[in-house]
Design a protein around this motif. Sequence first.
Motif, mmCIF file in Angstrom:
data_model
loop_
_atom_site.group_PDB
_atom_site.id
_atom_site.type_symbol
_atom_site.label_atom_id
_atom_site.label_comp_id
_atom_site.label_asym_id
_atom_site.label_seq_id
_atom_site.Cartn_x
_atom_site.Cartn_y
_atom_site.Cartn_z
ATOM 1 N N ILE A 16 0.840 -1.196 0.000
ATOM 2 C CA ILE A 16 0.000 0.000 0.000
ATOM 3 C C ILE A 16 0.877 1.249 0.000
ATOM 4 C CG2 ILE A 16 -1.770 1.260 1.272
ATOM 5 C CD1 ILE A 16 -2.592 -1.416 2.505
ATOM 6 N N ASP A 17 0.506 2.238 -0.808
ATOM 7 C CA ASP A 17 1.203 3.521 -0.826
ATOM 8 C C ASP A 17 1.110 4.179 0.550
ATOM 9 O OD1 ASP A 17 0.663 6.722 -2.334
ATOM 10 O OD2 ASP A 17 2.551 5.681 -2.043
ATOM 11 N N ALA A 42 -9.745 5.523 -0.149
ATOM 12 C CA ALA A 42 -8.406 6.101 -0.301
ATOM 13 C C ALA A 42 -7.420 5.072 -0.833
ATOM 14 C CB ALA A 42 -7.915 6.657 1.034
ATOM 15 N N THR A 43 -7.481 3.863 -0.332
ATOM 16 C CA THR A 43 -6.582 2.808 -0.799
ATOM 17 C C THR A 43 -6.850 2.476 -2.266
ATOM 18 O OG1 THR A 43 -6.542 1.900 1.438
ATOM 19 C CG2 THR A 43 -5.761 0.481 -0.327
ATOM 20 N N ILE A 44 -8.107 2.381 -2.646
ATOM 21 C CA ILE A 44 -8.450 2.102 -4.042
ATOM 22 C C ILE A 44 -8.032 3.254 -4.942
ATOM 23 C CG2 ILE A 44 -10.414 1.808 -5.609
ATOM 24 C CD1 ILE A 44 -11.736 0.149 -3.375
ATOM 25 N N PHE A 45 -8.229 4.493 -4.485
ATOM 26 C CA PHE A 45 -7.830 5.662 -5.271
ATOM 27 C C PHE A 45 -6.332 5.661 -5.541
ATOM 28 C CE2 PHE A 45 -6.103 10.004 -5.116
ATOM 29 C CZ PHE A 45 -6.611 10.485 -6.307
ATOM 30 N N PHE A 46 -5.529 5.467 -4.512
ATOM 31 C CA PHE A 46 -4.076 5.469 -4.699
ATOM 32 C C PHE A 46 -3.607 4.278 -5.521
ATOM 33 C CE2 PHE A 46 -4.215 8.151 -0.805
ATOM 34 C CZ PHE A 46 -3.740 9.299 -1.405
ATOM 35 N N ILE A 49 -4.480 5.276 -9.303
ATOM 36 C CA ILE A 49 -3.593 6.239 -9.953
ATOM 37 C C ILE A 49 -2.192 5.662 -10.127
ATOM 38 C CG2 ILE A 49 -4.900 8.244 -9.176
ATOM 39 C CD1 ILE A 49 -2.676 8.854 -7.219
ATOM 40 N N GLU A 50 -1.790 4.767 -9.236
ATOM 41 C CA GLU A 50 -0.501 4.107 -9.427
ATOM 42 C C GLU A 50 -0.559 3.105 -10.571
ATOM 43 O OE1 GLU A 50 2.556 1.202 -7.063
ATOM 44 O OE2 GLU A 50 1.195 2.461 -5.916
ATOM 45 N N ARG A 51 -1.695 2.468 -10.750
ATOM 46 C CA ARG A 51 -1.869 1.503 -11.838
ATOM 47 C C ARG A 51 -1.715 2.173 -13.201
ATOM 48 N NH1 ARG A 51 -1.996 -1.543 -15.524
ATOM 49 N NH2 ARG A 51 -3.562 -3.079 -16.026
ATOM 50 N N TYR A 52 -2.174 3.424 -13.292
ATOM 51 C CA TYR A 52 -2.058 4.168 -14.538
ATOM 52 C C TYR A 52 -0.767 4.968 -14.634
ATOM 53 C CZ TYR A 52 -6.789 2.783 -15.578
ATOM 54 O OH TYR A 52 -7.906 2.035 -15.854
ATOM 55 N N VAL A 56 0.946 11.201 -7.070
ATOM 56 C CA VAL A 56 -0.108 12.110 -6.624
ATOM 57 C C VAL A 56 0.101 13.503 -7.209
ATOM 58 C CG1 VAL A 56 -1.176 13.171 -4.609
ATOM 59 C CG2 VAL A 56 -0.531 10.786 -4.541
ATOM 60 N N ASN A 57 1.348 13.984 -7.227
ATOM 61 C CA ASN A 57 1.623 15.308 -7.781
ATOM 62 C C ASN A 57 1.289 15.369 -9.269
ATOM 63 O OD1 ASN A 57 2.510 16.170 -5.321
ATOM 64 N ND2 ASN A 57 4.642 15.702 -5.750
ATOM 65 N N VAL A 58 1.662 14.350 -10.006
ATOM 66 C CA VAL A 58 1.376 14.318 -11.437
ATOM 67 C C VAL A 58 -0.122 14.220 -11.671
ATOM 68 C CG1 VAL A 58 1.712 12.970 -13.544
ATOM 69 C CG2 VAL A 58 3.619 13.356 -11.997
ATOM 70 N N PHE A 59 -0.828 13.464 -10.869
ATOM 71 C CA PHE A 59 -2.274 13.343 -11.020
ATOM 72 C C PHE A 59 -2.964 14.673 -10.754
ATOM 73 C CE2 PHE A 59 -6.501 12.549 -9.235
ATOM 74 C CZ PHE A 59 -7.085 11.919 -10.320
ATOM 75 N N ILE A 60 -2.514 15.416 -9.747
ATOM 76 C CA ILE A 60 -3.114 16.715 -9.450
ATOM 77 C C ILE A 60 -2.870 17.685 -10.607
ATOM 78 C CG2 ILE A 60 -2.946 18.731 -7.928
ATOM 79 C CD1 ILE A 60 -2.542 16.735 -5.631
#
Length: 80
Positions: A16-17, A42-46, A49-52, A56-60
Amino acid sequence: MAHWRDSARTVRFFFIDYRATFPLMAFFLHIRLWTFLIALVATIFFALIERYGFSVNVFIRWLRSFIAGPRKIAQPKWKY
């Protein structure tokens, strides 16, 4: 033993991130259904975005440019 080159990797709690561990900690300190759901989301969200391939900074930044759209309007210089 870890090598110094591993210092640039993101921190993980098992798989987990590390950003998702804060809602998990809140769930463990206040065990209710709604804190469990927040931790799960939150766990699913992180994980997504890691799967793709996003951090977090790049996603924002991507989300900001997606919301703003492709057209940038320049502001005129006003002369007083």
